[in-house]
Design a protein around this motif. Sequence first.
Motif, mmCIF file in Angstrom:
data_model
loop_
_atom_site.group_PDB
_atom_site.id
_atom_site.type_symbol
_atom_site.label_atom_id
_atom_site.label_comp_id
_atom_site.label_asym_id
_atom_site.label_seq_id
_atom_site.Cartn_x
_atom_site.Cartn_y
_atom_site.Cartn_z
ATOM 1 N N GLY A 189 0.813 -1.215 0.000
ATOM 2 C CA GLY A 189 0.000 0.000 0.000
ATOM 3 C C GLY A 189 0.844 1.261 0.000
ATOM 4 O O GLY A 189 0.621 2.175 -0.800
ATOM 5 N N LEU A 190 1.848 1.310 0.875
ATOM 6 C CA LEU A 190 2.671 2.522 0.986
ATOM 7 C C LEU A 190 3.497 2.746 -0.283
ATOM 8 O O LEU A 190 3.679 3.884 -0.715
ATOM 9 N N SER A 191 3.988 1.681 -0.901
ATOM 10 C CA SER A 191 4.783 1.852 -2.123
ATOM 11 C C SER A 191 3.889 2.238 -3.299
ATOM 12 O O SER A 191 4.269 3.048 -4.141
ATOM 13 N N SER A 192 2.681 1.683 -3.324
ATOM 14 C CA SER A 192 1.768 1.987 -4.433
ATOM 15 C C SER A 192 1.328 3.446 -4.442
ATOM 16 O O SER A 192 1.161 4.045 -5.495
ATOM 17 N N TYR A 193 1.097 3.994 -3.253
ATOM 18 C CA TYR A 193 0.523 5.348 -3.176
ATOM 19 C C TYR A 193 1.530 6.394 -2.681
ATOM 20 O O TYR A 193 1.135 7.463 -2.211
ATOM 21 N N ALA A 194 2.807 6.104 -2.828
ATOM 22 C CA ALA A 194 3.849 6.968 -2.258
ATOM 23 C C ALA A 194 3.809 8.399 -2.805
ATOM 24 O O ALA A 194 4.258 9.326 -2.135
ATOM 25 N N TYR A 195 3.298 8.577 -4.003
ATOM 26 C CA TYR A 195 3.268 9.928 -4.589
ATOM 27 C C TYR A 195 1.867 10.549 -4.521
ATOM 28 O O TYR A 195 1.607 11.563 -5.159
ATOM 29 N N GLN A 196 0.993 9.943 -3.712
ATOM 30 C CA GLN A 196 -0.385 10.418 -3.587
ATOM 31 C C GLN A 196 -0.409 11.889 -3.163
ATOM 32 O O GLN A 196 0.314 12.291 -2.252
ATOM 33 N N CYS A 197 -1.237 12.688 -3.837
ATOM 34 C CA CYS A 197 -1.452 14.096 -3.492
ATOM 35 C C CYS A 197 -0.225 14.989 -3.731
ATOM 36 O O CYS A 197 -0.194 16.120 -3.249
ATOM 37 N N LEU A 198 0.770 14.501 -4.440
ATOM 38 C CA LEU A 198 1.912 15.364 -4.770
ATOM 39 C C LEU A 198 1.771 15.856 -6.198
ATOM 40 O O LEU A 198 1.130 15.223 -7.041
ATOM 41 N N GLU A 199 2.406 16.991 -6.464
ATOM 42 C CA GLU A 199 2.444 17.470 -7.855
ATOM 43 C C GLU A 199 3.699 18.299 -8.040
ATOM 44 O O GLU A 199 4.410 18.593 -7.069
ATOM 45 N N GLY A 200 3.969 18.662 -9.282
ATOM 46 C CA GLY A 200 5.117 19.516 -9.586
ATOM 47 C C GLY A 200 6.428 18.846 -9.232
ATOM 48 O O GLY A 200 6.600 17.629 -9.394
ATOM 49 N N ALA A 201 7.366 19.645 -8.685
ATOM 50 C CA ALA A 201 8.726 19.167 -8.426
ATOM 51 C C ALA A 201 8.746 17.997 -7.439
ATOM 52 O O ALA A 201 9.613 17.120 -7.520
ATOM 53 N N ALA A 202 7.768 17.974 -6.521
ATOM 54 C CA ALA A 202 7.747 16.898 -5.522
ATOM 55 C C ALA A 202 7.577 15.527 -6.169
ATOM 56 O O ALA A 202 7.954 14.505 -5.605
ATOM 57 N N MET A 203 7.006 15.509 -7.377
ATOM 58 C CA MET A 203 6.825 14.236 -8.093
ATOM 59 C C MET A 203 8.156 13.651 -8.558
ATOM 60 O O MET A 203 8.240 12.466 -8.891
ATOM 61 N N ASP A 204 9.181 14.510 -8.652
ATOM 62 C CA ASP A 204 10.473 14.040 -9.181
ATOM 63 C C ASP A 204 11.398 13.491 -8.102
ATOM 64 O O ASP A 204 12.458 12.964 -8.402
ATOM 65 N N ILE A 205 11.001 13.666 -6.842
ATOM 66 C CA ILE A 205 11.875 13.179 -5.767
ATOM 67 C C ILE A 205 11.881 11.652 -5.763
ATOM 68 O O ILE A 205 10.853 11.006 -5.899
ATOM 69 N N ASP A 206 13.102 11.125 -5.636
ATOM 70 C CA ASP A 206 13.254 9.676 -5.617
ATOM 71 C C ASP A 206 12.812 9.150 -4.250
ATOM 72 O O ASP A 206 13.396 9.491 -3.227
ATOM 73 N N LYS A 207 11.776 8.349 -4.219
ATOM 74 C CA LYS A 207 11.265 7.816 -2.950
ATOM 75 C C LYS A 207 11.433 6.300 -2.925
ATOM 76 O O LYS A 207 11.163 5.633 -3.917
ATOM 77 N N GLU A 208 11.867 5.800 -1.782
ATOM 78 C CA GLU A 208 11.991 4.352 -1.636
ATOM 79 C C GLU A 208 11.272 3.905 -0.360
ATOM 80 O O GLU A 208 11.455 4.489 0.705
#
Length: 316
Positions: A189-208
């Motif tokens: 669940g957390l990996s699937s929705y890790a970019y939930q509600c983000l937009e713009g530059a925040a979408m480019d951050i590498d998240k693990e």
Amino acid sequence: MNPYVKAKNTPLIEINAPLFDEFKVKVFIKCDFLNHPQVQGNKFHKLKLNAEQAIIQNKTQLLTFGGAFSNHIAATASLAKSLGMSSYGVIRGEELEHQPNKWSHTLKTAKENGMAFIFISRKQYKERANRQYLQDLQVQFPDAFIIPEGGSNALAIKGFAMLCCELNQQCPNWTHLFTSVGTGGTLAGLSSYAYQCLEGAAMDIDKEVIGVCALKQGSYLIPQIEQWQNAAHDHKAIKMARWKLLTQYHCGGYAKTNRELLTFKADFEQAFQIPLDPVYTSKTFLAFYKELTSGNIVKGSQVILYHSGGLQGNPD
Ligand SMILES: *Cc1c(COP(=O)(O)O)cnc(C)c1O
């Protein structure tokens, strides 16, 4: 928001230590153990949409599976009670049936909340996800909404979308999220929705998202985790976090502890005044310290430790 089942938003707090300065990382704890008094932490997110579905289908009972130390069993019992439903727990270990003096704190709590138990052998328990077995069970319990072991199914995975949104509002730039793994539903669940509600530059951050296995030889969980991730997005191309499963930090196996773990738990609780549970969160937070000191977390990282709850299982 589900009209029937509510939980509180929970704080994200930064913790400080010389070690974190040395490795130049910021460390936060997502205090999800504060979201609900009985249906605590990740168990709330996993059960929320399942309970809603049960109500939509006019079911009057929740039926699920677990071992004697399963937080999910306790969570299901109290959720059912709060919704005016009855509950059944199919419990691994037939020897427990006639030995209530050997019941864990968790089983006793579930029983107090009205759960009826069906004890089955370890061999029979292996059938818990078998189609025919589940169909027969549904015939036997026509009014029950059946939830799999640990509460993990497609609805459970979807339940993490709102939590991820909340996290991203609190700390959009996080780079690492450590979470505990039993079935792997929470990790999915957390990996699937890790970019939930983000937009713009925040979408480019590498998240693990880094899952820490609370049980031995956990790599068998990986194909199931991948299936849940695929189902979460209904085949739409939504950006997912990178993820991995660390299987070497089980400290002896599920619900087992060792001296190192217990010392870490006591030191951490003392330093930060945050209670941990011995089955999941202690192992996960210890794993973070070990990954950090092994040089596996690059400087500049913003690390979130997800406190998934489990405190109900702690003896009083
Ligand atoms: C159940 C539980 C987990 C494991 O969650 P899965 O989704 O089954 O991997 C992790 N932490 C706590 C505190 C739990 O109670």
